[in-house]
Structures are given as C-alpha cells and as structure tokens.
Design a protein around this motif. Structure first.
Motif, PDB file in Angstrom:
ATOM      1  N   PHE A 179      10.041   3.826  10.961  1.00 52.84           N
ATOM      2  CA  PHE A 179       9.859   4.727  10.303  1.00 52.84           C
ATOM      3  C   PHE A 179       8.925   5.556  10.680  1.00 52.84           C
ATOM      4  CE2 PHE A 179       9.857   0.537   7.689  1.00 52.84           C
ATOM      5  CZ  PHE A 179      11.177   0.941   6.588  1.00 52.84           C
ATOM      6  N   ALA A 180       8.392   4.976  11.871  1.00 50.92           N
ATOM      7  CA  ALA A 180       8.480   6.415  12.659  1.00 50.92           C
ATOM      8  C   ALA A 180       7.884   5.470  14.227  1.00 50.92           C
ATOM      9  CB  ALA A 180       6.395   5.753  12.056  1.00 50.92           C
ATOM     10  N   ASN A 221      -2.050   0.168  12.360  1.00 52.10           N
ATOM     11  CA  ASN A 221      -3.318   1.549  12.476  1.00 52.10           C
ATOM     12  C   ASN A 221      -2.471   2.612  12.072  1.00 52.10           C
ATOM     13  OD1 ASN A 221      -5.615   2.430  13.062  1.00 52.10           O
ATOM     14  ND2 ASN A 221      -5.666   2.062  14.710  1.00 52.10           N
ATOM     15  N   THR A 222      -1.089   2.902  12.259  1.00 53.00           N
ATOM     16  CA  THR A 222      -0.471   3.717  11.895  1.00 53.00           C
ATOM     17  C   THR A 222      -0.881   5.147  11.506  1.00 53.00           C
ATOM     18  OG1 THR A 222       0.610   2.341  10.887  1.00 53.00           O
ATOM     19  CG2 THR A 222       2.397   4.365  11.741  1.00 53.00           C
ATOM     20  N   ARG A 223      -1.995   4.887  10.695  1.00 49.41           N
ATOM     21  CA  ARG A 223      -2.473   6.663  10.924  1.00 49.41           C
ATOM     22  C   ARG A 223      -4.171   6.702  11.070  1.00 49.41           C
ATOM     23  NH1 ARG A 223       1.819   5.991   8.444  1.00 49.41           N
ATOM     24  NH2 ARG A 223       3.255   7.450   7.770  1.00 49.41           N
ATOM     25  N   TYR A 266      -6.194  12.653   6.174  1.00 53.97           N
ATOM     26  CA  TYR A 266      -6.186  11.277   5.404  1.00 53.97           C
ATOM     27  C   TYR A 266      -6.157  10.933   5.129  1.00 53.97           C
ATOM     28  CZ  TYR A 266      -2.774   8.126   4.769  1.00 53.97           C
ATOM     29  OH  TYR A 266      -1.284   7.085   4.199  1.00 53.97           O
ATOM     30  N   PHE A 308       2.034  11.052   3.924  1.00 52.61           N
ATOM     31  CA  PHE A 308       2.383   9.775   3.145  1.00 52.61           C
ATOM     32  C   PHE A 308       1.850  10.281   1.790  1.00 52.61           C
ATOM     33  CE2 PHE A 308       2.224   6.116  -0.049  1.00 52.61           C
ATOM     34  CZ  PHE A 308       3.963   6.117   0.786  1.00 52.61           C
ATOM     35  N   PHE A 341       0.986  -1.368   0.058  1.00 52.66           N
ATOM     36  CA  PHE A 341      -0.289   0.090  -0.454  1.00 52.66           C
ATOM     37  C   PHE A 341       0.669   1.072   0.170  1.00 52.66           C
ATOM     38  CE2 PHE A 341      -2.506  -3.250   1.835  1.00 52.66           C
ATOM     39  CZ  PHE A 341      -3.881  -3.361   0.987  1.00 52.66           C
ATOM     40  N   GLY A 342       2.055   1.088  -0.113  1.00 57.76           N
ATOM     41  CA  GLY A 342       3.434   2.499   0.042  1.00 57.76           C
ATOM     42  C   GLY A 342       4.689   1.633   0.759  1.00 57.76           C
ATOM     43  N   CYS A 343       5.366   2.512   0.066  1.00 57.14           N
ATOM     44  CA  CYS A 343       6.575   2.507   1.047  1.00 57.14           C
ATOM     45  C   CYS A 343       7.165   3.463   1.374  1.00 57.14           C
ATOM     46  CB  CYS A 343       7.656   2.168  -0.792  1.00 57.14           C
ATOM     47  SG  CYS A 343       9.348   1.978  -0.150  1.00 57.14           S
ATOM     48  N   PRO A 344       8.192   3.963   2.303  1.00 52.16           N
ATOM     49  CA  PRO A 344       8.403   4.760   3.274  1.00 52.16           C
ATOM     50  C   PRO A 344       9.544   4.815   1.654  1.00 52.16           C
ATOM     51  CG  PRO A 344       9.329   2.911   4.187  1.00 52.16           C
ATOM     52  CD  PRO A 344       8.346   1.872   2.834  1.00 52.16           C
ATOM     53  N   ILE A 347       3.832  -0.298   6.434  1.00 51.83           N
ATOM     54  CA  ILE A 347       4.093   0.503   7.176  1.00 51.83           C
ATOM     55  C   ILE A 347       2.094   1.533   6.895  1.00 51.83           C
ATOM     56  CG2 ILE A 347       6.485   1.365   6.216  1.00 51.83           C
ATOM     57  CD1 ILE A 347       5.149   3.149   4.453  1.00 51.83           C
ATOM     58  N   GLY A 348       1.445   1.147   6.725  1.00 54.45           N
ATOM     59  CA  GLY A 348       0.480   1.374   8.137  1.00 54.45           C
ATOM     60  C   GLY A 348       0.678   3.144   6.961  1.00 54.45           C
ATOM     61  N   VAL A 349      -0.169   2.749   5.804  1.00 60.70           N
ATOM     62  CA  VAL A 349      -0.517   4.318   4.841  1.00 60.70           C
ATOM     63  C   VAL A 349      -1.986   4.086   4.113  1.00 60.70           C
ATOM     64  CG1 VAL A 349       1.716   4.811   5.053  1.00 60.70           C
ATOM     65  CG2 VAL A 349       0.938   3.634   3.345  1.00 60.70           C
ATOM     66  N   GLY A 350      -2.643   3.055   3.939  1.00 61.54           N
ATOM     67  CA  GLY A 350      -3.467   2.286   2.980  1.00 61.54           C
ATOM     68  C   GLY A 350      -4.353   3.034   3.868  1.00 61.54           C
TER      69      GLY A 350
END
Lengths: 302, 302
Positions: free
Chosen positions: A241-242, A209-211, B256, B297, A144-147, A178-181
């Motif tokens: 990364f966070a 559930n990062t975001r 977001y 992101f 869903f995304g890469c840092p 990394i929880g961006v999806g």
C-alpha cells in the motif's frame, strides 16, 4: 537487570513476502541458520499460502525441510486455512501463526472472506494445531488501522482476541500491518487483551516502522506486559500500500534498544549486523535498519 | 485531549551544519518562512560560530536578517562564546541556545575547552542574555553518550544542569548528540533535571535517530515532563562520527506521532511534508523521514 522479551524473527516470512526479489531457497535456508547462530530462538520461516498469491512463499516446504533444526529454536509458519495447516504439519513446524484481520474490508481483500468467517476458521485451526501438539498463535492483523477503512475499532480487535483465547490460542499477536500505530493504541490494546486472556497466554506484537513509530510502539508494548516482539533483519518487509515505505522493525535495531535499555535479548548484535549485510546482498538494496550504518555503542568510534 | 509539546525546528542549524551541500542563503531564508507557514513557533535558524569551523553557518547574520519575522514565532541561534552572543544580539534573535558538552573529551575536541570551562562560560552568556531580555537555553551535549569516552555519567550532566539553572537559564535541553540514547536514560535524566530546576524551567530534549531510538526517546521524554522537543525537517543532520548515519528526529514524523498519539502539535503535517520535499531538492538526496514516503493516516490510501 530484568530479562528481555523473546524476539520472533520474521525476515523469511513477512520480510520476504512483499519483496520484488525472489530469494533462492538455498539462501533462505542459509539465512535461517544464520539467525539461529545469532541467538534467535523463534524463527517464522515461511507462509503456507497459495503459491499463486504469494510467489515468494512457493518454496515453503523446501525451506522448512532444508533448515538445520537447532535444539531450542522454534520454527514457525504462517497459515490462513486448513490446507495451510496440513502443509505446515507435514513440514514439521514447531508452531503455527494464524492471521485474522480486524478490518472486514482488509480481510475480504487479503483473505477473500469476512472477519467473522476468518475468526471461525482460525478457531478451528487452533484446535487442530493444539490437538497435534503444536504451539498456536493468533495474529490480529490491521489491529491499528486499515488502508481501506481507516481507523479500526479496538472492539473489533478484542472480539477476535476473545474468540482466539476461547479456541485455545497460546499466544495473541497484535499486528500493525500497515505501520500506522502509536503508543496510546498499543497500551490500550495490550491492557485490554491481557484482561481477556489472563497472564498465561503469550502477548506478542508485530510492528512496522512505516511512519517511524515502530520502536516507540515496541517499547510501550513491553511496558504494558508484552513478552514477545516480531522483527525482521534489516527491517525488510515491503508494504503493497506504500511502495516506498519501510518494513518491519529491524531485529538488530530492536536488539540495540532492548539490550542498552536494560531488557537483554540474548541475541548477538554483531552476528545480526552481519546477517543484515547478507540480506542486503540478497535483495540488492540498502535496508532500513540503522545499526549496520551507525554501529553499536559504546565502542563504535573514537 | 491534552496540548502537545512545543517543537523547535533545528533544520537550519543542526540539520545543515554537517551536510556536505552548502545551501544558499536565499534558500535558507525561504525555508525558515516555510517553517513558520507550517505552524512552527520556534525556529533555530543559525549558529554563531567561527565560519572557518562550520562553513555552513558562515551566513548566519544574512539568514537572520533575511527571514520574514512572523509574529508569535521565536527565532533562535546557537552560541558557544561571548563573541557568538554579540553576533546573535546584533542579529536580533529572540532567543539563544548555549551548548556545554558533558563529555570532557568531546568538549575539548568540539569547543577546544574543558567541560568545566565551558560551563563557566555558558553561565556568563546566560547572564548577559537575560540582561539583554533574551530567552536563554543551555543545551547539555553528549548527555547520553560520547563517541570518545563511551558512557557519560549522569552526574556530569546534572552538574551542568545545576550550574545552568543557577545562572538563570530559562530552559534546559538534554541532547543525544550522537544518537545512542535509550528510554531509561531519558526518564532518569528528565526526572533528575526536573528535581533540580523545579517546574518553572523549560525541559527540552534533542534526539538523533541514528540508531532508531529517537522517537521512543521522544515519547518517553514527554511522559516524564518534557515540554519541548527538537527536530529537523526530513530528519536531516549528518553525524561526523558515522558518515552513513541518519540525523535528528524528523519534524514531520514527530508531528505524526504526537498528533495521532493525542498530543497535538498544531503544526500542519502536509505543509511539513511539502517543506521536506523542498529540502530533498536542496540537498539532492533522499532524506531519512518516513512520512513523505508513506503518507499520513487515515486517508493515505484506499
């Protein structure tokens, strides 16, 4: 009432692998038993990776050897290469989970090889695992995304899905490492993955559930045919990364959402909240899960 | 790309009314201006209730008088009775929000009157507000569950919706006052409310993330025709029934989800994260919102 999805509890693997506290082996074993007692039927108990790279997983053999195997519970481990598979087979796991990262940069940094090489190696591991009679999952990391690269092209994810399916993977897991999806990504990847694998391959998701999008993503995944979800007790699972970010979606919060949402999990929410209390003590900090703070419903207050 | 929903920021009302820290009037005024600068177009700035019952709202007149009114921004206040409406009109609010609780027990404890009496009083307030040219919303509190009664019958919610619509409410807001709701409740109430009001009445939801279902609920509400969502910066908003629980869904986390989810809000995420930092300092504690910890992101790390 429909039957809800299967939950794979990854507390002992993804949950602990980035925590700064090293949980003693005996406590990990006891925790796996708590999970089984709470009704968890799939437990990802360890990662067979190099102990120098992931010190928290150095006791993988001892954990798998020590767990009191419960009938009807499947004990899994993550592997990245043939050496890992050898160790997992020696440890008599019931299933393995091989990770391939869709972002090439992430793959090189995380596994020291390209996505293409990792896909090839995963196919070989799947074939060996199947030959050994072990249930085999391929997890697509950074789906869903890469840092490092930012957005990840769904086509890169689906190339791995296609290769994993061809190699005989019985389950595909799409991971938001990394929880961006967000939900539209979930529905798109779920539908396209299902179109590749057909109905007989398991479709599993791994959300962080990062975001604060993890539970919306989980709900969306189920609406789009996912049958299995990863989660960790307490929502543990740091992200390198966070550093201040939260971890996986929490098993107890997911169970609340699903049970009250008409997709019963069969898990014991009160037992999970108790296990979350144990994990809070093991890690010595308040965990991200909210059910232990708020209590269930109905019957919580009044 | 579709246009996303309108966000009503309730930081200064629901956000602060249950916090133990009393935020000085000057800081509230400054915060309202920060919200407008971040692109928020509807700001619920105060509650005109008895100052002895809600000390944090005792300065409602001073807050409304001090805010630098921005063209295109609507400043709202919550009212519960005619006296509150008088004060709100004197304070030159652009809109009012009248609360009726679907749970009779909650209504009696919270507003010292039955749901039926509260519904009647709300209808009168709506009619007066409309006559004064003020946009009028009815919020149905405890629409997803009550801490005293447990489950709340959707029929009780819809009776209030029907009465509010008949009285001329321009918007109906369905509120999960204690944060127990799940997506199937959201879709059911959204669809049935829309069936009563028709397409010309606003459909707004108010979610708390007390049990980590708030964002899944928000996403579901939008899929079922909601046009407006409440949120608070930082996710502030304590709950007297669960002292350690988290509050409203957070404005920055919602932005977001929606912006990345293809429903652009027009709000400035970085400005909201900065405002969240201000609120963190005003309240002297870490807030539930996750975006300030994790970063946006793409472009957050790497």
């Amino acid at each position: 009432m429909t039957t809800g999805p299967t939950i794979v509890d990854v507390s002992l693997r993804d949950g602990l692998q980035n925590e700064s506290v090293l949980v003693p082996t005996a406590d990990k074993i006891r925790f796996a038993d708590l999970l089984a007692d709470a009704g968890v039927r799939r437990i990802e108990a360890a990662s067979f990776v190099h102990p120098k790279l992931v010190p928290a997983m150095a006791d993988a053999e001892a954990v798998l050897a020590g767990i009191h195997r419960v009938e009807g519970v499947s004990y899994s481990a993550l592997v990245l290469n043939d050496r890992g598979l050898d160790r997992a087979l020696d440890a008599a796991v019931d299933e393995i989970n091989v990770v391939v990262c869709a972002s090439d940069t992430f793959s090189r940094r995380n596994q020291n090889m390209s996505t293409a090489d990792s896909t090839r190696i995963a196919a070989g591991i799947i074939e060996r695992a199947r030959a050994a009679g072990i249930f085999a999952t391929v997890t697509v990391g950074t789906a869903f995304g890469c840092p490092f690269e930012g957005e990840v092209d769904p086509a890169a994810v689906l190339r791995i899905v296609t290769a994993a399916h061809a190699a005989g993977a019985q389950e595909i897991c799409l991971a938001d490492t990394i929880g961006v999806g967000v939900p539209p990504q979930v529905s798109l990847l779920a539908d396209r993955t299902r179109a590749i694998t057909g109905p007989d391959t398991g479709l599993r998701f791994h959300f962080h559930n990062t975001r604060n999008t993890g539970y919306a993503n989980a709900w969306t995944a189920l609406a789009h045919g996912a049958d299995t979800l990863d989660s960790s007790v307490g929502g543990i699972g740091g992200c390198p990364f966070a550093p201040r970010a939260t971890g996986n979606i929490a098993t107890e919060d997911l169970v609340y959402l699903l049970d009250r949402g008409g997709q019963p999990t069969g898990l014991d929410l009160e037992a999970l909240i108790a296990a979350s209390g144990e994990m809070t003590m093991l890690l010595g900090k308040e965990l991200p899960a909210l059910l232990p703070r708020a209590g269930g419903f109905p019957g919580a207050v009044g």
